[in-house]
Design a protein around this motif. Structure first.
Motif, short mmCIF file in Angstrom:
data_model
loop_
_atom_site.label_atom_id
_atom_site.label_comp_id
_atom_site.label_asym_id
_atom_site.label_seq_id
_atom_site.Cartn_x
_atom_site.Cartn_y
_atom_site.Cartn_z
N PRO A 306 0.83 -1.22 0.00
CA PRO A 306 0.00 0.00 0.00
C PRO A 306 0.86 1.26 0.00
O PRO A 306 1.93 1.28 0.60
CB PRO A 306 -0.79 -0.10 1.31
CG PRO A 306 -0.44 -1.38 1.94
CD PRO A 306 0.64 -2.06 1.18
N SER A 307 0.36 2.30 -0.67
CA SER A 307 1.19 3.49 -0.84
C SER A 307 1.52 4.18 0.49
O SER A 307 2.55 4.82 0.62
CB SER A 307 0.51 4.47 -1.79
OG SER A 307 -0.74 4.83 -1.25
N HIS A 308 0.65 4.02 1.52
CA HIS A 308 0.90 4.78 2.76
C HIS A 308 2.14 4.33 3.53
O HIS A 308 2.57 5.02 4.44
CB HIS A 308 -0.34 4.77 3.67
CG HIS A 308 -0.82 3.41 4.03
ND1 HIS A 308 -1.96 2.87 3.49
CD2 HIS A 308 -0.34 2.48 4.87
CE1 HIS A 308 -2.15 1.67 3.98
NE2 HIS A 308 -1.18 1.40 4.82
N ILE A 309 2.70 3.18 3.21
CA ILE A 309 3.94 2.75 3.88
C ILE A 309 5.07 2.55 2.87
O ILE A 309 6.08 1.93 3.17
CB ILE A 309 3.73 1.44 4.67
CG1 ILE A 309 3.01 0.40 3.79
CG2 ILE A 309 2.98 1.69 5.95
CD1 ILE A 309 3.55 -0.97 3.98
N SER A 310 4.89 3.06 1.65
CA SER A 310 5.86 2.81 0.58
C SER A 310 7.10 3.68 0.73
O SER A 310 7.11 4.66 1.49
CB SER A 310 5.20 3.11 -0.76
OG SER A 310 4.93 4.49 -0.82
N GLY A 311 8.11 3.35 -0.04
CA GLY A 311 9.30 4.17 -0.08
C GLY A 311 8.98 5.59 -0.51
O GLY A 311 9.57 6.56 -0.03
N ASP A 312 8.00 5.73 -1.40
CA ASP A 312 7.66 7.06 -1.87
C ASP A 312 7.07 7.91 -0.74
O ASP A 312 7.26 9.13 -0.70
CB ASP A 312 6.70 6.97 -3.06
CG ASP A 312 6.86 8.18 -3.96
OD1 ASP A 312 8.03 8.53 -4.27
OD2 ASP A 312 5.84 8.79 -4.32
N GLU A 313 6.37 7.27 0.16
CA GLU A 313 5.83 7.97 1.33
C GLU A 313 6.98 8.47 2.22
O GLU A 313 6.96 9.61 2.69
CB GLU A 313 4.91 7.01 2.10
CG GLU A 313 4.16 7.63 3.25
CD GLU A 313 3.09 8.61 2.84
OE1 GLU A 313 2.72 8.67 1.64
OE2 GLU A 313 2.62 9.34 3.72
#
Ligand code: NDP
Length: 336
Positions: A306-313
């Motif tokens: 999921p995006s909320h724990i991604s590297g991008d976050e």
């Protein structure tokens, strides 16, 4: 459903947070500890006995690259000092293993990009240890803010600090090289996160101020206190402080038709809070178990995290943190 197999995790750096993760691992359904990477032989022996680890799954930092030949480790959870996050993420990715790296993801946004690219090239997944995304009060804060349950949020206060009067002079948290900064890196990142995920927006500008240094023999390289204000495109403001000389752990949001708040808010909890309609009544959960299981179940079923724990976050937070330091160092409003 019961997983067909558990994800095999190795922890890298057996300090305080690695020990906190033990209870998360014990409560986890989707992963198990199957190895450690440590520079301290006595800890290796202790973890080996506690988790029944085979010798072949115990590594020193020098041996880490040999993980590439070990099919019994799927993921490495990096709980090293901040300044080591980037290099170890690159090494783990090169060995072909998935990565969870603790917050703050790295020391600069540029390093975060390098980590994201390296994991993409290696075909491994990268997560940042953002435990609060799994905590019921925080899931509710996000819903209240992003779904505008009380209308548009205009004002947020989010602050976290601990009084570290007894901190040892040799503690890595005081080292610019190993910590990257003071409490802003270690605690302020939670305040930045809260502002961003409650509003569901990225800040466009920041102002910031350093506070007084009350422990000059300790805080020589990194800040002891810092306050900052994030300006969001909707017009909302998030004002925050983080410090190593006071205990603060609060979140407050004011929207057009109501307010919502938590205190304690950003630590390990247990959290308590209310909205202008009534008190929150959510269960206390094991944040680490919930985080580990969500990550492991995604990886086991080959789904992107999921995006909320991604590297991008993690990268987005570092972009803001770098802006906060620039603003405090120059005394000027910095456009992000
Ligand atoms: P500790 O100092 O307690 O542990 C870090 C471990 O890293 C050490 O015990 C040591 O393990 C290893 N290490 C390797 N090289 C060094 C070095 N040069 N100096 C110091 N230690 C070294 O730190 P924490 O566990 O508190 O923090 C680790 C990371 O976890 C940080 O990035 C921090 O921000 C994050 N964290 C996250 C929390 C959360 O709630 N998500 C809470 C607390 C921390 P060994 O002896 O095995 O080699």
């Amino acid at each position: 459903p019961e997983p067909a197999r558990k994800l095999n995790i190795a922890i890298c750096g057996l300090g305080r947070y690695a020990n906190v993760l033990k209870s998360g691992l014990a409560d986890s359904r989707y992963c198990r500890l199957n190895g450690v990477i440590t520079g301290t032989p006595a800890k290796a022996a202790q973890w080996k006995a506690e988790f029944g680890l085979p010798d072949k799954n115990i590594y020193s930092y020098d041996q880490l690259d040999q993980l590439a030949n070990n099919p019994d480790i799927d993921l490495v959870y990096i709980t090293l000092p901040n300044g080591l996050h980037k290099d170890y993420t690159l090494r783990v990715a090169k060995a072909g293993k998935h990565v969870i790296v603790e917050k703050p993801m790295a020391l600069t946004e540029r390093d975060c990009r390098e980590m994201i690219d390296a994991c993409q090239r290696a075909g491994v997944q990268l997560a940042v240890g953002y435990r609060l995304h799994y905590e019921p009060h925080h899931i509710e804060l996000k819903r209240l803010g992003q779904e505008k349950v009380f209308g548009q949020v205009r004002w947020i206060e989010a602050s976290l600090g601990y009084r570290l009067a007894g901190i040892a002079a040799a503690d890595w948290h005081l080292s610019k090289v190993l910590a990257g900064g003071g409490p802003l890196m270690n605690l302020g990142v939670y305040c930045v996160q809260a502002g961003r995920y409650v509003l569901g927006e990225e800040p466009i500008a920041v102002t910031a101020q350093y506070g007084p240094v009350t422990m000059p023999d300790r805080f020589k390289e990194v800040e002891e206190n810092i306050m900052w204000q994030l300006y969001f495109p909707s017009g909302a403001i998030c004002t925050s402080a983080t410090t190593a000389n006071s205990n603060i752990d609060r979140f407050f949001a004011s929207a057009d038709e109501g307010t919502f708040e938590l205190s304690p808010a950003l630590s390990y909890g247990p959290f308590a809070g209310k909205t202008s309609r009534g008190v929150f009544n959510f269960p206390v959960i094991n944040q680490q178990a919930a985080q580990l299981d969500d990550i492991a179940s995604h990886i086991l079923s080959n789904k992107p995290l999921p995006s909320h724990i991604s590297g991008d976050e993690g990268r987005k937070d570092m972009r803001v943190i770098e802006g906060i330091y620039r603003a405090a160092n120059t005394g000027k409003k910095v456009l992000l």
